[in-house]
Design a protein around this motif. Structure first.
Motif, PDB file in Angstrom:
ATOM      1  N   GLU A   1     -39.758  72.926  18.755  1.00 36.53           N
ATOM      2  CA  GLU A   1     -40.613  73.863  19.319  1.00 36.53           C
ATOM      3  C   GLU A   1     -41.774  74.146  18.554  1.00 36.53           C
ATOM      4  O   GLU A   1     -42.842  74.835  19.146  1.00 36.53           O
ATOM      5  N   MET A   2     -41.953  73.769  17.461  1.00 32.39           N
ATOM      6  CA  MET A   2     -42.989  73.777  16.413  1.00 32.39           C
ATOM      7  C   MET A   2     -44.429  73.382  17.123  1.00 32.39           C
ATOM      8  O   MET A   2     -44.239  72.152  17.680  1.00 32.39           O
ATOM      9  N   PRO A   3     -45.443  73.928  17.201  1.00 33.01           N
ATOM     10  CA  PRO A   3     -46.621  73.332  17.548  1.00 33.01           C
ATOM     11  C   PRO A   3     -46.997  72.279  16.692  1.00 33.01           C
ATOM     12  O   PRO A   3     -46.771  72.128  15.143  1.00 33.01           O
ATOM     13  N   PRO A   4     -47.653  71.015  17.188  1.00 36.12           N
ATOM     14  CA  PRO A   4     -47.752  69.775  16.524  1.00 36.12           C
ATOM     15  C   PRO A   4     -48.665  70.139  15.179  1.00 36.12           C
ATOM     16  O   PRO A   4     -48.586  69.601  14.240  1.00 36.12           O
ATOM     17  N   GLU A   5     -49.765  71.075  15.119  1.00 37.30           N
ATOM     18  CA  GLU A   5     -50.553  71.316  14.016  1.00 37.30           C
ATOM     19  C   GLU A   5     -49.641  71.929  12.874  1.00 37.30           C
ATOM     20  O   GLU A   5     -50.006  71.922  11.525  1.00 37.30           O
ATOM     21  N   VAL A   6     -48.475  72.463  13.219  1.00 39.91           N
ATOM     22  CA  VAL A   6     -47.612  72.993  12.154  1.00 39.91           C
ATOM     23  C   VAL A   6     -46.700  72.110  11.587  1.00 39.91           C
ATOM     24  O   VAL A   6     -46.472  72.160  10.299  1.00 39.91           O
ATOM     25  N   LEU A   7     -46.660  70.923  12.089  1.00 38.71           N
ATOM     26  CA  LEU A   7     -45.723  69.870  11.649  1.00 38.71           C
ATOM     27  C   LEU A   7     -46.095  69.267  10.125  1.00 38.71           C
ATOM     28  O   LEU A   7     -45.477  69.023   9.491  1.00 38.71           O
ATOM     29  N   THR A   8     -47.532  69.281  10.013  1.00 43.40           N
ATOM     30  CA  THR A   8     -48.155  68.816   8.773  1.00 43.40           C
ATOM     31  C   THR A   8     -47.543  69.394   7.732  1.00 43.40           C
ATOM     32  O   THR A   8     -47.574  68.760   6.451  1.00 43.40           O
ATOM     33  N   TYR A   9     -47.335  70.703   7.766  1.00 45.12           N
ATOM     34  CA  TYR A   9     -46.798  71.419   6.543  1.00 45.12           C
ATOM     35  C   TYR A   9     -45.298  71.365   6.243  1.00 45.12           C
ATOM     36  O   TYR A   9     -44.777  72.159   5.737  1.00 45.12           O
ATOM     37  N   MET A  10     -44.801  70.369   7.157  1.00 46.48           N
ATOM     38  CA  MET A  10     -43.454  69.914   6.781  1.00 46.48           C
ATOM     39  C   MET A  10     -43.414  68.707   5.671  1.00 46.48           C
ATOM     40  O   MET A  10     -42.439  68.472   5.187  1.00 46.48           O
ATOM     41  N   ASN A  11     -44.488  68.338   5.695  1.00 47.16           N
ATOM     42  CA  ASN A  11     -44.688  66.990   4.781  1.00 47.16           C
ATOM     43  C   ASN A  11     -44.842  67.392   3.100  1.00 47.16           C
ATOM     44  O   ASN A  11     -45.288  68.473   2.945  1.00 47.16           O
ATOM     45  N   PRO A  12     -44.355  66.353   2.577  1.00 51.29           N
ATOM     46  CA  PRO A  12     -44.604  66.783   1.102  1.00 51.29           C
ATOM     47  C   PRO A  12     -46.003  66.472   0.387  1.00 51.29           C
ATOM     48  O   PRO A  12     -46.522  65.941   1.335  1.00 51.29           O
ATOM     49  N   SER A  13     -46.301  67.161  -0.450  1.00 48.50           N
ATOM     50  CA  SER A  13     -47.820  67.114  -0.738  1.00 48.50           C
ATOM     51  C   SER A  13     -47.844  66.808  -2.285  1.00 48.50           C
ATOM     52  O   SER A  13     -46.809  66.752  -3.188  1.00 48.50           O
ATOM     53  N   ARG A  14     -48.945  66.794  -2.930  1.00 50.35           N
ATOM     54  CA  ARG A  14     -49.124  66.529  -4.312  1.00 50.35           C
ATOM     55  C   ARG A  14     -48.271  67.371  -5.473  1.00 50.35           C
ATOM     56  O   ARG A  14     -47.708  66.793  -5.956  1.00 50.35           O
ATOM     57  N   TYR A  15     -48.434  68.804  -5.177  1.00 49.05           N
ATOM     58  CA  TYR A  15     -47.663  69.494  -6.128  1.00 49.05           C
ATOM     59  C   TYR A  15     -46.112  70.217  -5.483  1.00 49.05           C
ATOM     60  O   TYR A  15     -45.298  71.013  -6.106  1.00 49.05           O
TER      61      TYR A  15
ATOM     62  N   ARG B   1     -57.235  86.601   2.148  1.00 44.95           N
ATOM     63  CA  ARG B   1     -57.247  85.125   2.077  1.00 44.95           C
ATOM     64  C   ARG B   1     -58.645  84.550   1.803  1.00 44.95           C
ATOM     65  O   ARG B   1     -59.586  84.942   2.245  1.00 44.95           O
ATOM     66  N   ILE B   2     -58.618  83.456   0.835  1.00 48.91           N
ATOM     67  CA  ILE B   2     -59.578  82.413   0.800  1.00 48.91           C
ATOM     68  C   ILE B   2     -59.251  81.468   1.562  1.00 48.91           C
ATOM     69  O   ILE B   2     -60.251  80.905   2.518  1.00 48.91           O
ATOM     70  N   GLY B   3     -58.091  80.751   1.380  1.00 49.85           N
ATOM     71  CA  GLY B   3     -58.098  79.661   2.041  1.00 49.85           C
ATOM     72  C   GLY B   3     -56.625  79.167   2.370  1.00 49.85           C
ATOM     73  O   GLY B   3     -55.643  79.656   1.456  1.00 49.85           O
ATOM     74  N   VAL B   4     -56.346  78.202   3.122  1.00 53.99           N
ATOM     75  CA  VAL B   4     -54.712  77.710   3.004  1.00 53.99           C
ATOM     76  C   VAL B   4     -54.867  76.187   2.891  1.00 53.99           C
ATOM     77  O   VAL B   4     -55.991  75.525   3.318  1.00 53.99           O
ATOM     78  N   GLY B   5     -53.955  75.700   2.504  1.00 55.71           N
ATOM     79  CA  GLY B   5     -53.465  74.376   2.348  1.00 55.71           C
ATOM     80  C   GLY B   5     -52.330  73.722   2.142  1.00 55.71           C
ATOM     81  O   GLY B   5     -51.565  74.630   2.073  1.00 55.71           O
ATOM     82  N   ARG B   6     -52.302  72.507   1.925  1.00 56.37           N
ATOM     83  CA  ARG B   6     -50.727  72.267   1.888  1.00 56.37           C
ATOM     84  C   ARG B   6     -50.403  72.498   0.256  1.00 56.37           C
ATOM     85  O   ARG B   6     -49.137  72.799  -0.043  1.00 56.37           O
ATOM     86  N   ASP B   7     -51.215  72.658  -0.575  1.00 54.78           N
ATOM     87  CA  ASP B   7     -50.818  73.266  -1.921  1.00 54.78           C
ATOM     88  C   ASP B   7     -52.074  73.625  -2.568  1.00 54.78           C
ATOM     89  O   ASP B   7     -53.270  73.151  -1.883  1.00 54.78           O
ATOM     90  N   ALA B   8     -52.057  73.747  -3.943  1.00 58.51           N
ATOM     91  CA  ALA B   8     -53.295  73.940  -4.662  1.00 58.51           C
ATOM     92  C   ALA B   8     -54.538  72.848  -4.651  1.00 58.51           C
ATOM     93  O   ALA B   8     -55.340  73.246  -4.744  1.00 58.51           O
ATOM     94  N   ALA B   9     -53.924  71.698  -4.472  1.00 53.14           N
ATOM     95  CA  ALA B   9     -55.126  70.619  -4.500  1.00 53.14           C
ATOM     96  C   ALA B   9     -56.135  71.065  -3.360  1.00 53.14           C
ATOM     97  O   ALA B   9     -57.039  70.297  -3.484  1.00 53.14           O
ATOM     98  N   ASP B  10     -55.935  71.640  -2.381  1.00 51.00           N
ATOM     99  CA  ASP B  10     -56.756  71.873  -1.093  1.00 51.00           C
ATOM    100  C   ASP B  10     -57.413  73.221  -1.168  1.00 51.00           C
ATOM    101  O   ASP B  10     -58.597  73.238  -0.648  1.00 51.00           O
TER     102      ASP B  10
END
Lengths: 276, 276, 276, 276
Positions: free
Chosen positions: A96-110, A230-239
């Motif tokens: 049931e997750m919205p598609p745009e949320v799914l990307t935050y399930m992916n592993p990222s740099r850190y 809040r300043i910004g959000v991202g997958r991790d600090a790289a963003d």
């Protein structure tokens, strides 16, 4: 409503033409109204403001010739977070997750949530789903790490932190994000200003997607989630690095502040806080 | 125009209720028209199609009860890539990159361009800017790696590949992407179908942002860039895995094909190919 | 014969009972005669001297109560290295290596020669065997790394250095050792005193087993191999740390010196130097 | 006394002249008498037997021309381990450890006890010293890892295992060794034959230095410590690989067995077992 005065000053020694990508300006959301904002550069240079990524993070891009560059940002943030009862906040099924949320399930740099999935599942897979499980992850991170400035670098990852057991705010957030993703909870990094943070600096914290929206957590427990701007959000600090340079410049000074205007923050009853 | 018939079949042993996120369907772009498309699941289940991320990657989400699941996809792709002369394609200064491109300068899960920046700059920083420099990076990657199926895993990164010197298509792409970012060229991962690829499989290649648009490269040199059919793009393979599972299922069979319909691909004169 | 005066002073703030294992005293070999040696601790404590490992490295063990501890070592070293012509020194076939040398083919903590074997073989496998091949490895390391104090930590390994391309003497030695082992040449780490080293410190260099004996190399090229005074040898820096503590103490000062007594070192004609 | 019949057969496809370093022969100690030993190679080649390292590990070196090589080893081991009461076995203070034991405090290739020291101390630093503390470490390792053949490679380290939470016997031993060293207990790797091991293979276990001698532990709990027949000891698996090749050969078959001769092993009352 809570009103926070925020600001930061950065001073650079710029030795050749350098492009700065700055992510220091607070973002406007339905729960966070930014007013009285100013961004001043000395010497004056042309500032391009843009928005990047799905989440519309603000970005200021400037091209600077050799000089001693001073960057001063300040603003007022009016916060009206949504406060919920933690026990009312459940997890959202993956179906049931919205598609745009799914990307935050992916592993990222850190946040190597692929490599740490079994660890996360072994430690937290059996807990009751919901806000309390993410809280348990943050508590675990807080309990097992020692807050140690200088113990990590710009390339330290969640796996590194998990084994060395020391870090700073960004490392705490990375590990908590990784463990959430590892058990199937979308999680993302948030950069911002935190009221009365000691030592004063930009802060890094996290959000988990629960009950259909994003909830704030600070695994360091150094700041109240009702006073995070809040300043910004991202997958991790790289963003959301506060400054990315192409050229040749050295940071000489950094001052960051955030103060509650009237009588400080509301006493924190540990609510579930959502501001996204 | 080149017409390619593409398709893939996946068979899974599903042992408990499992959510599949599939990224196997080709995407439509001005340079790639998809027709005669079918996605069939046996047994039949409800398929939700959505688009994710800034780039609008297609995603099919299905919830499957225990069974032997067969997934069959096929389509026809009409390709009309833009072909340019390599020596006409320069680099885009960081000050002029569109904001949405800047994110592809950031390090990502399998592309630690922060950690490898000095390496990249030492090796490629002095070359003449432009298409030829990215080509030099791809040549270097191709020359220094041995294509060795089984030598890497789902968590292998560009740093790993750089030291162990072996990998498969995804590893070649990750290393080339990392080296591009390390010298300031935005680069991203592309998953897709490649004509006559041996051994047949989904393919992983890359794009670099040059002269105001994205150009295709295949560091493995196993496929022609004029016969690549795009599925999706992302920061690295973490964003475009052909299948992500939540539940319990095992892949039993995988067949992938891509054939040029009339007389094969045009003879490759090594043009600069842009299709994004 | 060259005579070198060496010494070092360490000052520690000892906050609880602490056991020190010190590896700062020069070792006696047929090519290195140590005289006029003194090791003084202030306050005075009982010093146990022992020898450890196959190579008989010297070790001083002391148990110290809370205090400000000063450790002063000095000695005179008379060096009579064996100087050979590089082109006369070949490699020793693995079938003929003495058993005690074989251990220096194994990967070790900071020298992952198993993981880097293909890299080493690809880069150096085709060169002519012999002294010149080890010299080529040291030249490669010297050329590709930037000597950058503070860029590495006590847990940095050869793989890390190979990707980040910066380091200090211990990192240079680790990478050169790793590449030698990777192509089948036994190599080991040597700690010692180096004449006129800038900045002054204990030095880390290496030995490769060639033509039936161990030859000295300094991949940093910061010191002459005819003026290196040996403290100890090991698989890597893990074996010859100048000080290992169990307890709670902080290093406050470190001074290290090594001076040629009469007219400096002989002019270095780049001979092959063996002192083991 | 327990009598164990041990043996192993290795078959290689040797494609060019290859040097084999074999570490498959059981070692003789006061607690382990080896008899009726045979090592046969087919085709017959000259076998050089040597001893390496401080601990006198046995090593057979052979040079083999291209062929199908069969290596057959068998022997009888008479075991008379010293059995102590666990609660009688304490830790040895660092100030009193024999010098030759100190080397087993150092980090090694697959046991990064430097990087994991804080982790080890946080988890196990407060437990009562002695045999029971090492037992607690082994129990922790056994509880937190899943025994999963194929989940690790020849370059997997204790840090990797700690985060991925899967491994085989060598990984279990590496992690337990690392955690012991991390809290100041010397520990080392032991390769050997284990009675009735399933699946049958060479086994990897560990020893910790306690109460003035070395005690055996098997963190996998797949074998009884009273039925372990020692081949060799080392800092980690890097020192006791059953076969190290220089040349070009592929392992085709491996059979390993160990059987108790009369009525099996004594019922294990979980004593503290020392055989070194």
């Amino acid at each position: 409503m809570t009103q926070i005065q925020i600001g930061s000053t950065l001073v650079y020694d710029v030795r050749q033409t350098t492009i700065f990508l700055l992510k220091i300006a607070a973002t406007s959301t339905p729960h966070q109204v930014i007013a009285n904002e100013s961004l001043q550069l000395d010497p004056m240079v042309n500032v391009e403001q843009c928005q990047v990524g799905l989440e519309g993070n603000r970005l200021h891009r400037v091209v600077v010739e050799p000089c001693r560059l001073s960057i001063s940002y300040q603003a007022t943030a009016d916060l009206t977070p949504e406060l919920d009862q933690p026990h009312d906040v459940g997890e959202t099924p993956a179906a049931e997750m919205p598609p745009e949320v799914l990307t935050y399930m992916n592993p990222s740099r850190y946040c190597e949530s692929d490599a740490l999935a079994k660890f996360a599942f072994d430690e937290f897979g059996q807990l009751n789903p919901g806000f309390s499980r993410v809280q348990a992850i943050c508590d675990w991170v807080n309990h097992h790490l020692s807050y140690t400035p200088g113990s990590t670098t710009a390339t330290t990852t969640a796996s590194d932190v998990l084994t060395q057991r020391t870090g700073v705010c960004r490392d705490y957030a990375h590990l908590a994000i990784t463990l959430c993703r590892g058990i199937g909870i979308p999680a993302r990094y948030v950069s911002g200003y935190a009221v009365d943070l000691q030592p004063a600096d930009y802060h890094g914290f996290m959000e988990a997607y629960l009950g259909g929206q994003w909830y704030l957590f600070d695994p360091t427990k150094l700041a109240s989630t009702v006073g995070l701007v809040r300043i910004g959000v991202g997958r991790d600090a790289a963003d959301v690095a506060f400054s990315t340079l192409t050229g040749n410049a050295t940071l000489l000074e950094k001052n960051v502040w955030a103060n509650a205007v009237d009588g400080g923050l509301p006493a924190d009853q540990n609510p579930a806080v959502s501001t996204a």
